[in-house]
Scaffold this active site. Structure first.
Site, short mmCIF file in Angstrom:
data_model
loop_
_atom_site.label_atom_id
_atom_site.label_comp_id
_atom_site.label_asym_id
_atom_site.label_seq_id
_atom_site.Cartn_x
_atom_site.Cartn_y
_atom_site.Cartn_z
N ASP A 31 -22.56 -18.45 9.42
CA ASP A 31 -22.25 -19.53 8.34
C ASP A 31 -23.41 -20.23 7.81
O ASP A 31 -23.62 -21.34 8.69
CB ASP A 31 -21.03 -20.43 8.76
CG ASP A 31 -20.62 -21.28 7.48
OD1 ASP A 31 -21.62 -21.52 6.68
OD2 ASP A 31 -19.60 -21.81 7.42
N TYR B 272 -17.65 -26.27 11.44
CA TYR B 272 -16.77 -26.19 10.33
C TYR B 272 -17.30 -25.18 9.34
O TYR B 272 -18.53 -24.99 8.96
CB TYR B 272 -17.22 -27.79 9.67
CG TYR B 272 -16.35 -27.87 8.30
CD1 TYR B 272 -14.71 -27.70 8.31
CD2 TYR B 272 -16.68 -28.02 6.95
CE1 TYR B 272 -14.05 -28.13 7.15
CE2 TYR B 272 -16.04 -28.11 5.71
CZ TYR B 272 -14.89 -28.27 6.15
OH TYR B 272 -13.94 -28.47 4.73
N LYS C 70 -23.97 -24.54 -0.94
CA LYS C 70 -24.93 -25.69 -1.04
C LYS C 70 -26.18 -25.44 -1.71
O LYS C 70 -26.20 -25.36 -2.83
CB LYS C 70 -25.23 -26.33 0.41
CG LYS C 70 -23.95 -26.62 0.99
CD LYS C 70 -24.05 -27.59 2.33
CE LYS C 70 -22.75 -27.97 2.83
NZ LYS C 70 -22.07 -29.25 2.55
N1 PMP Z 1 -19.55 -24.03 6.32
C1 PMP Z 1 -20.29 -24.92 6.51
C2 PMP Z 1 -21.42 -24.80 7.62
C3 PMP Z 1 -20.27 -26.04 5.79
O1 PMP Z 1 -21.05 -27.20 6.11
C4 PMP Z 1 -19.45 -26.36 4.66
C5 PMP Z 1 -19.47 -27.81 3.97
N2 PMP Z 1 -20.01 -28.81 4.41
C6 PMP Z 1 -18.71 -25.31 4.45
C7 PMP Z 1 -18.62 -24.30 4.97
C8 PMP Z 1 -17.50 -25.54 3.19
O2 PMP Z 1 -18.15 -25.42 1.83
P1 PMP Z 1 -17.58 -26.26 0.80
O3 PMP Z 1 -17.42 -27.73 1.08
O4 PMP Z 1 -18.46 -25.85 -0.38
O5 PMP Z 1 -16.40 -25.73 0.75
#
Ligand code: PMP
Length: 430
Positions: free
Chosen positions: A239, A144, A267
């Site tokens: 990511d 994701y 995060k």
């Molecule tokens: N990349 C990863 C690996 C994630 O785990 C998340 C959110 N869980 C995101 C991107 C998206 O981040 P946000 O919820 O702050 O938009």
């Protein structure tokens, strides 16, 4: 008996907010039941609207590596907020944070602050496309990267399959630019690159998956991605929204010794406030406006409140022993859970990297999304509710990471293990 506060709040919420929540997984659809409304948090614990106390392993889905309401973060926040929360002009703390991140992650020579991981990944892709002047991207099934159009695609498996959007509202044409490979399977990546020679701008990957449950990369997998992307002139994007400052101060790229071209952070970077970033070499980042033509912007990007929470958090994490402690605590939880599984002869596999961990019921190995998808979801739902009744709050879905924080003491972890033992005893009897 009258309904409890959480139930009453939920009934009000669903009238005005779709599903009663502002992010879908909070609604407990995967485990059933009415979500607890949280009133406050302190250290490793949260308290719901009915004043029930839970040992928390959700940690706001990752940011709270210091636990809830850390006194030093709060003190810094109060001081900063009192001097104004946002200016839409550059501030010194942004520079300090950028300098610190660049020092901790040498692949990042420059970075741009944004407000969510979604924005970070979306912008990194735009930059990669502009840099390579190609359009296609490769992602892995089950990874994701936020909910921007081109990334909300996992598609069916199968090589060279053109991406299909996971959500209505995404034009098929956008999703078609996204090619899907299988995590931990280099051959699927190699085939996509060979088949789409000269078309692929970037490969984006969670170097340790957190969004199909925790799945570590096989030895050499990330290095192979580095080799293949380089060979075909595509950028490698890590990511590290979850893994950044979670698996080590230098992220997964330091842990596995693979240098990406671009990195997405979020995060922990924001210490519990909305903050994220993307960064990489100066050569690539200089394409970004106002230095270059690639547009990207944000009213609240790098606001002093979020930046202060992030800076304070990173400085606290930089103290010696942080990651040794997190590893020890994660291992204590894993070992305790493993003993319980053996004692009660329950079949499950636990995947863990440092302080991030997932238990997959009914399986003895999970290395990709297809395998993760075969776990026993009903058993997970019973586990979730069983643990909740015993005062332990876990992610309310089977394909998520549970997070151990520095606020979890040994006694807290032992409490979670005892709760698991108690639940497991009932589970095998029934
Ligand atoms: N990349 C990863 C690996 C994630 O785990 C998340 C959110 N869980 C995101 C991107 C998206 O981040 P946000 O919820 O702050 O938009």
């Amino acid at each position: 008996m009258s309904a409890d506060h959480s139930t009453r709040l939920y009934e009000r919420a669903i009238k005005k907010i779709p599903g009663g929540v502002n992010s879908p997984v909070r609604a407990w659809k995967a485990v059933g039941g009415i979500p607890r409304f949280v009133a406050r948090g302190a250290g490793a614990y949260v308290f719901d609207a009915d004043k029930k106390k839970y040992l928390d392993f959700v940690a706001s889905w990752g940011p709270l590596i210091l636990g809830h309401a850390h006194p030093k973060v709060l003190a810094a926040l109060k001081k900063t907020a009192a001097a104004g929360t946002t200016f839409g002009a550059p501030t010194e703390c942004e520079v300090k944070l950028a300098e610190l991140v660049c020092r901790l992650m040498p692949s990042v020579e420059q970075l741009r602050l944004v407000s969510s991981g979604t924005e970070a990944a979306m912008s990194a892709i735009r930059l990669a496309r502009a840099f390579t002047q190609r359009t296609k991207i490769v992602k892995f099934e089950g990874c994701y990267h936020g909910h921007s159009d081109g990334l909300l695609v996992k598609a069916g498996s199968g090589l060279a399959t053109l991406g299909l959007p996971d959500s209505p509202g995404i034009p098929a044409g956008f999703a078609r630019e996204t090619l899907i490979a299988r995590f931990n399977d280099v051959a699927t990546v190699q085939e996509l690159f060979a088949h789409h020679r000269g078309e692929i701008a970037a490969l984006i990957v969670e170097p340790v998956c957190g969004n199909m449950g925790v799945i570590p990369p096989k030895p050499g997998f990330l290095a192979s991605l580095r080799k293949i992307t380089r060979r075909y002139g595509a950028l490698l994007i890590f990511d590290e929204v979850i893994t950044g400052f979670r698996v080590g101060l230098g992220g997964a790229q330091a842990l596995y010794k693979v240098k990406p071209d671009l990195t997405c952070l979020g995060k922990i970077l924001g210490g519990g406030l909305p903050l994220a970033a993307f960064g990489g070499s100066r050569k690539i980042m200089s394409l970004l406006a106002p230095d270059g033509p690639v547009y990207q912007a944000g009213t609240l990007s790098g606001n002093p409140v979020a930046v202060t929470a992030g800076l304070t958090t990173l400085k606290l994490l930089a103290r010696p022993d942080t990651y040794r402690l997190l590893e020890m605590r994660g291992k204590r939880l894993e070992d305790g859970f493993t003993n319980v599984l053996e004692k009660h002869r329950l079949k499950a596999v636990i995947n863990r990297v440092g302080s991030m961990m997932t238990i997959f019921f009914g399986l003895d190995r999970v290395i990709n999304a297809t395998e993760a998808g075969k776990c026993n979801r009903q058993q997970f739902a019973r586990f979730f509710h069983g643990m909740l009744r015993r005062g332990v709050y876990l992610p309310p879905a089977p394909f998520e990471a549970a997070f151990v924080s520095l606020a979890h003491k040994k006694t807290d972890l032992d409490k979670a293990i005892a709760a698991f033992d108690d639940w497991a005893a009932g589970e095998v009897k029934s």
